[in-house]
Design a protein around this motif. Structure first.
Motif, PDB file in Angstrom:
ATOM      1  N   THR A  25      43.187  35.641  43.064  1.00 30.51           N
ATOM      2  CA  THR A  25      43.274  35.567  44.521  1.00 30.51           C
ATOM      3  C   THR A  25      42.124  34.699  45.017  1.00 30.51           C
ATOM      4  O   THR A  25      41.116  34.515  44.329  1.00 30.51           O
ATOM      5  CB  THR A  25      43.189  36.960  45.154  1.00 30.51           C
ATOM      6  OG1 THR A  25      41.916  37.549  44.828  1.00 30.51           O
ATOM      7  CG2 THR A  25      44.287  37.875  44.628  1.00 30.51           C
ATOM      8  N   GLY A  26      42.295  34.170  46.233  1.00 30.16           N
ATOM      9  CA  GLY A  26      41.232  33.372  46.837  1.00 30.16           C
ATOM     10  C   GLY A  26      41.717  32.001  47.235  1.00 30.16           C
ATOM     11  O   GLY A  26      42.898  31.649  47.092  1.00 30.16           O
ATOM     12  N   LEU A  27      40.797  31.166  47.754  1.00 28.41           N
ATOM     13  CA  LEU A  27      41.113  29.845  48.308  1.00 28.41           C
ATOM     14  C   LEU A  27      41.038  28.801  47.212  1.00 28.41           C
ATOM     15  O   LEU A  27      39.963  28.546  46.653  1.00 28.41           O
ATOM     16  CB  LEU A  27      40.135  29.506  49.445  1.00 28.41           C
ATOM     17  CG  LEU A  27      40.339  28.160  50.139  1.00 28.41           C
ATOM     18  CD1 LEU A  27      41.715  28.105  50.808  1.00 28.41           C
ATOM     19  CD2 LEU A  27      39.238  27.916  51.169  1.00 28.41           C
TER      20      LEU A  27
ATOM     21  N   GLY B 178      35.957  26.801  47.244  1.00 29.97           N
ATOM     22  CA  GLY B 178      36.584  28.102  47.468  1.00 29.97           C
ATOM     23  C   GLY B 178      36.111  29.131  46.453  1.00 29.97           C
ATOM     24  O   GLY B 178      35.719  28.811  45.335  1.00 29.97           O
ATOM     25  N   LEU B 179      36.178  30.410  46.836  1.00 34.13           N
ATOM     26  CA  LEU B 179      35.774  31.496  45.946  1.00 34.13           C
ATOM     27  C   LEU B 179      37.030  32.224  45.462  1.00 34.13           C
ATOM     28  O   LEU B 179      37.809  32.720  46.276  1.00 34.13           O
ATOM     29  CB  LEU B 179      34.848  32.488  46.670  1.00 34.13           C
ATOM     30  CG  LEU B 179      34.300  33.623  45.774  1.00 34.13           C
ATOM     31  CD1 LEU B 179      33.384  33.053  44.694  1.00 34.13           C
ATOM     32  CD2 LEU B 179      33.574  34.654  46.635  1.00 34.13           C
ATOM     33  N   LEU B 180      37.259  32.272  44.132  1.00 35.04           N
ATOM     34  CA  LEU B 180      38.402  32.956  43.539  1.00 35.04           C
ATOM     35  C   LEU B 180      37.943  34.285  42.947  1.00 35.04           C
ATOM     36  O   LEU B 180      36.798  34.416  42.498  1.00 35.04           O
ATOM     37  CB  LEU B 180      39.027  32.109  42.434  1.00 35.04           C
ATOM     38  CG  LEU B 180      39.515  30.718  42.832  1.00 35.04           C
ATOM     39  CD1 LEU B 180      40.163  30.032  41.643  1.00 35.04           C
ATOM     40  CD2 LEU B 180      40.470  30.793  44.018  1.00 35.04           C
ATOM     41  N   SER B 181      38.846  35.254  42.968  1.00 34.27           N
ATOM     42  CA  SER B 181      38.570  36.559  42.357  1.00 34.27           C
ATOM     43  C   SER B 181      39.638  36.869  41.314  1.00 34.27           C
ATOM     44  O   SER B 181      40.819  36.557  41.512  1.00 34.27           O
ATOM     45  CB  SER B 181      38.575  37.665  43.429  1.00 34.27           C
ATOM     46  OG  SER B 181      37.511  37.472  44.344  1.00 34.27           O
TER      47      SER B 181
ATOM     48  N   SER C 137      33.699  38.129  37.445  1.00 30.82           N
ATOM     49  CA  SER C 137      35.030  38.412  37.997  1.00 30.82           C
ATOM     50  C   SER C 137      35.392  37.453  39.128  1.00 30.82           C
ATOM     51  O   SER C 137      36.520  37.456  39.603  1.00 30.82           O
ATOM     52  CB  SER C 137      35.084  39.863  38.502  1.00 30.82           C
ATOM     53  OG  SER C 137      34.149  40.042  39.552  1.00 30.82           O
ATOM     54  N   THR C 138      34.408  36.635  39.593  1.00 28.31           N
ATOM     55  CA  THR C 138      34.675  35.646  40.638  1.00 28.31           C
ATOM     56  C   THR C 138      34.275  34.272  40.150  1.00 28.31           C
ATOM     57  O   THR C 138      33.486  34.135  39.198  1.00 28.31           O
ATOM     58  CB  THR C 138      33.904  35.977  41.932  1.00 28.31           C
ATOM     59  OG1 THR C 138      32.503  36.005  41.634  1.00 28.31           O
ATOM     60  CG2 THR C 138      34.334  37.335  42.483  1.00 28.31           C
ATOM     61  N   LEU C 139      34.833  33.240  40.788  1.00 31.57           N
ATOM     62  CA  LEU C 139      34.562  31.850  40.412  1.00 31.57           C
ATOM     63  C   LEU C 139      34.497  31.001  41.665  1.00 31.57           C
ATOM     64  O   LEU C 139      35.441  30.999  42.471  1.00 31.57           O
ATOM     65  CB  LEU C 139      35.654  31.309  39.479  1.00 31.57           C
ATOM     66  CG  LEU C 139      35.553  29.836  39.128  1.00 31.57           C
ATOM     67  CD1 LEU C 139      34.340  29.593  38.217  1.00 31.57           C
ATOM     68  CD2 LEU C 139      36.839  29.354  38.444  1.00 31.57           C
ATOM     69  N   LYS C 140      33.381  30.292  41.852  1.00 28.51           N
ATOM     70  CA  LYS C 140      33.272  29.337  42.959  1.00 28.51           C
ATOM     71  C   LYS C 140      33.739  27.978  42.438  1.00 28.51           C
ATOM     72  O   LYS C 140      33.212  27.453  41.455  1.00 28.51           O
ATOM     73  CB  LYS C 140      31.837  29.235  43.471  1.00 28.51           C
ATOM     74  CG  LYS C 140      31.689  28.306  44.678  1.00 28.51           C
ATOM     75  CD  LYS C 140      30.290  28.372  45.268  1.00 28.51           C
ATOM     76  CE  LYS C 140      30.118  27.417  46.429  1.00 28.51           C
ATOM     77  NZ  LYS C 140      30.955  27.830  47.593  1.00 28.51           N
TER      78      LYS C 140
END
Length: 898
Positions: free
Chosen positions: A714-716, A721-724, A761-764
């Motif tokens: 999920t995410g932009l 953008g930051l994805l989760s 768990s997140t990715l910029k």
């Protein structure tokens, strides 16, 4: 005065231009569409559709207006839908079969522009019941009920499926009853029947249940398939009739009545023909046959008539093997006619006609009064040949066949019909006599003799000197040899000799048993027995051979044991419970004599013996199923096996029986986790029982994590953008912990590689990901280990649209002939960013700006026509995300040359 006024005007103009420049800095022109509007939602009647704007640039704020249109299947010939001007639109029955588009108009203070979405799929409508389905037909055991669908509306094509049900207080499905019809069966008696119909089209499906029928009652037999007659309709043939297949309440009994039908189609009962088979009689010829099959139960009877057979007809005799002649082709010989082989409806009768032919079998003529099946030859037929004509006759007619010609009829030379033979004692000093054998031929016959001595195999024979009488006294030189005699019979036709078979060997005294053989050894499965020959008399040397026999428990009903012909015998399982004995045969030059030992005692079974330990196979895991492998055993079969499972500590010790775990398999429970198990296998046969224990298993473990729903993202999906990561769904023994590895993939979601240090768990997202896709590998871990699952690849990562943070500026001297330069200002957004320029002439106050033709470089040379005007430059920044325009501040007035 003039200079002061000009200065004042210049000052006022400069202030106005500064004010105008501030206003122009916030404006980027009229709306421009960057990506086409779209429509989300399902195109079906009653479905809600939403217009998505796409992307737009232009002076903010932007306002949007919507206009929904109804188009043909190709998205052409569109017409506005009255009052459909909102962002949401609910499809109506008028839209069914059409596609839809939305026209989006964006407006701001500098103008407006429109963009049209692609067309949707054709609007469909899901099935909907108008009138209820109903059950038709008689509700009786054996009767066929039909499903009437009722009426439905919806987008075609529409298909229907069925499920029949029996109903008492509630309805349950009838297994396999999924056709539009259903035949009631005995199990349905006392219940009601109904069906559920499901209508389905491309949009969806709907179901409707018919009203339950009246109670199913018992019913009389109902024919499902017609019975038929099998067999050939010929006299003497037996025809069979089947019952066909019937429905109705059991029990059902069947009866039969055979009918004979004439050519006028008049059928009459055949007296006594009431079975399922019927032998065709001669009286049935020229008629066809039918059978009335009657089925009867407590509710009544029903009858069905089979199709008629073909007409019953007699078969004309047909010769399939020519007649022949047997007998002696000699003067006085008796010949017999062999009828040959014939086919046709019986009974067949035969008549005969004998023919006398020349030596080559031609020029044949009937022999007067020779009409019997035999013929006595006379002198007048010597030197000729014979044929016989056989005529076969039945009710269909007569057919004749002629035998081949015989050989020539000759005089009756002596003929040996039974070889000479020898009688007497075949022993040194014994007296032998010649028996002439049997002879035919014209008498009187006289006989002469010649004795011969042969080797042991009856060959290499030579005459014995002066041995020409009918008797012969054996001499010692004949011992070990054989003898034979040549008998010569003589009559007027000549002489014929015949030789007797060679005699047995002339030998010494035959062996004689004086003490019976006996048996020693262990009488048990696998035991080794030995034969003791007993005592013998007779001419030596004696040799011995053996044949072991297996007998019943009382020593009777003995039969040879295959390949058991040595002096010893190894007992096998098949002998357990039986007795054995041995036949000893003593042999010398005179021949062989056999003697049989008394039967032994009963042969016992061999106790089971483990020669390969039991073992355990299967999944050593909570909930796993393990199986016992019995291992290898010896002992008398059959062997049966029993099991007892035990749970042990982690080192395989301190084992205790598991309650009720006495099968060959064991389902492991959570209480066994961290322990080991083993199994005790007990083998049993008629001799007793023996147990063996398997080695302990490995440790019973927890369930490894198992992914039941893939991870997702999920995410932009945009630069910066930051994805989760969403872990997805997992099964397995808890607790579970999760680790992550992000990967960057190509535009099609392939050729993925790990992103360095992307293990959270997140990715910029960084600019290097633009135009690519990403996915995440989630690894779940518990005490049993780790399992990984990979999310589907994301959509494409888009670029960050350029954004102006410092407006463009113009530098240079505002005077005709001078060159001005435009600086791009400062921009943010995904690199690389390219820039384009458009110079504009503006009025005295910096308004009413218009583009200067071909002035699209970063520099501009001022011309005389621009004196008294102001300028600005429009800078357009472009990257992978699109284009954005920013204007510079308006310059001061352009001065002329002094």
């Amino acid at each position: 005065m003039h200079l002061r006024l000009l200065a004042a005007v210049s000052t006022l103009a400069l202030g106005a231009m500064v004010a105008m420049a501030g206003a122009a800095a916030a404006s980027t022109g009229p709306p421009l569409n960057g990506s086409q509007p779209t429509i989300s939602g399902i195109a079906k009647q009653g479905g809600s559709l939403r217009a998505r704007k796409g992307t737009w640039t232009g002076t903010l704020p932007l306002s949007f207006a919507y206009r929904w249109t109804r188009c043909d299947a190709a998205g052409e010939a569109c017409e506005d839908i009255p009052a459909a001007t909102a962002v949401l639109y609910k499809a109506t029955h008028e839209d069914v079969g059409h596609t839809l588009r939305v026209v989006l108009t964006a407006s701001n203070g500098e103008g407006s522009s429109s963009a049209t979405s692609r067309q949707t799929a054709a609007v469909a409508v899901a099935p909907k019941k108008l009138t209820a389905p109903i059950v038709t037909g008689l509700t009786q055991d054996g009767q066929v009920l039909s499903a009437q669908n009722g009426t439905w509306i919806g987008t075609v094509p529409m298909t229907f499926s069925y499920q029949w049900q029996t109903c008492t207080k509630r309805c349950t499905n009838i297994v396999g009853a999924t056709e539009p019809t259903y035949r009631a069966v005995t199990a349905d008696i006392g219940q009601r029947l109904r069906f559920v119909v499901t209508a389905k089209n491309s949009v969806g499906h709907a179901t409707a249940a018919a009203k339950a029928s009246p109670l199913v009652k018992a019913g009389p037999p109902v024919a499902i398939t017609q019975p038929a007659i099998s067999g050939t309709p010929l006299p003497g043939q037996t025809l069979e009739v089947g019952t066909g297949s019937w429905a109705g309440t059991a029990p059902i009994s069947y009866s039969y009545q055979w009918l004979s039908c004439n050519l006028a189609a008049e059928c009459f009962d055949i007296a006594g023909a009431k079975g399922s088979s019927y032998p065709v009689a001669p009286l049935d010829v020229a008629n066809s046959l039918e059978v009335v099959v009657s089925a009867t139960n407590a509710q009544g009877s029903s009858s069905v008539t089979t199709p008629a057979t073909g007409l019953v007809s007699a078969l004309l005799p047909s010769n399939t093997g020519l007649p022949s002649i047997v007998g002696s082709l000699l003067d006085g010989g008796l010949l017999s006619a062999v009828t040959g082989t014939w086919e046709g409806t019986g009974p067949l009768s035969y008549s005969y006609e004998w023919l006398l032919c020349n030596a080559s079998g031609g020029s044949c003529s009937s022999i007067s009064e020779a009409l019997a099946s035999t013929l006595q030859l006379g002198v007048g037929q010597v030197g000729s040949t014979l044929r016989v004509v056989v005529t076969a006759t039945n009710s269909a007619g007569s057919v004749s066949a002629t035998s081949p010609a015989t050989s020539l009829v000759s005089a009756l030379l002596p003929s040996n019909s039974g070889l000479p033979s020898i009688t007497g004692l075949l022993q040194d000093g014994g007296l032998l006599s010649a028996v002439t054998g049997s002879w035919a031929g014209t008498g009187p016959l006289s006989y002469s003799y010649q004795w011969q001595q042969c080797n042991a195999s009856g060959a290499s024979c030579s005459d014995i000197s002066e041995a020409a009488a009918s008797t012969l006294k054996l001499l010692s030189g004949a011992v070990g040899s054989t003898v034979r005699v040549i008998v010569t019979a003589t009559n007027a036709a000549g002489s014929v000799s015949a030789t007797s078979p060679a005699s047995g060997l002339v030998g010494a005294l035959l062996p004689s048993n004086t003490g019976l053989p006996s048996i020693t050894g262990l009488l048990q499965d696998g035991g080794l027995l030995s034969a003791v020959t007993g005592s013998w008399a007779g001419t030596g040397p004696l040799s011995y051979s053996y044949q072991w026999q297996q007998c019943n428990a009382s020593g009777a009903s003995c039969s040879d044991i295959s390949e058991a012909a040595a002096s010893t015998l190894k007992l096998v399982a098949g002998a357990v419970g039986s007795t054995v004995r041995v036949v000893v045969t003593a042999t010398n030059a005179a021949g062989s004599t056999s003697a049989t030992s008394p039967a032994s005692s009963l042969v016992g079974a061999l106790l089971p013996s483990n020669i390969g330990l039991p073992s355990i196979t299967g999944l050593l895991q909570d909930g796993g199923l393990v199986s016992a492998v019995t291992g290898s055993w010896a002992g008398t079969g059959p062997l049966s096996y029993a099991y007892q499972w035990q749970q042990c500590n982690a080192s395989g010790a301190s084992c205790a029986n598991i309650s009720e775990a006495a099968a060959s398999t064991l389902k492991l429970l959570s209480g066994a986790v961290g322990s080991t198990v083993r199994v005790i296998v007990t083998a049993t046969n008629s001799a007793g029982s023996v147990s063996a224990t398997s080695p302990a298993s490995g440790l019973v473990g927890a369930l490894l994590p198992s992914n039941t729903a893939l991870p997702s993202i999920t995410g932009l999906l945009q630069d910066g953008g930051l994805l989760s990561a969403v872990t997805g769904s997992w099964a397995g023994t808890g607790p579970l912990s999760y680790t992550y590895q992000w990967q960057q993939c190509n535009a099609s979601g392939a050729s993925c590689a790990n992103i360095s240090e992307a293990a959270a768990s997140t990715l910029k997202l960084l600019s290097g990901a633009v135009g690519s896709t990403v996915r995440v590998i989630v690894t779940a871990t518990n005490s049993a280990g780790s399992v990984s699952a990979t999310s589907p690849a994301s959509g494409l990562v888009s670029a960050l649209l350029p954004s102006n943070t410092v407006v463009p500026a113009i530098s240079g001297l505002l005077k005709v002939g001078q060159i001005l330069s435009a600086s791009t200002g400062t921009w943010t957004g995904t690199a690389p960013i390219t820039y384009k320029y458009q110079w504009q002439n503006c009025g005295l106050l910096g308004t009413s700006c218009s583009s200067i033709a071909n002035a699209i470089a970063s520099t501009l040379k001022l011309e005389l026509a621009q004196v008294g005007l102001t300028l600005r430059v429009l800078v357009t920044a472009t990257n992978a995300g699109g284009s954005v325009q920013a204007p510079s501040a308006v310059t001061g007035l352009i001065a002329g040359l002094l």
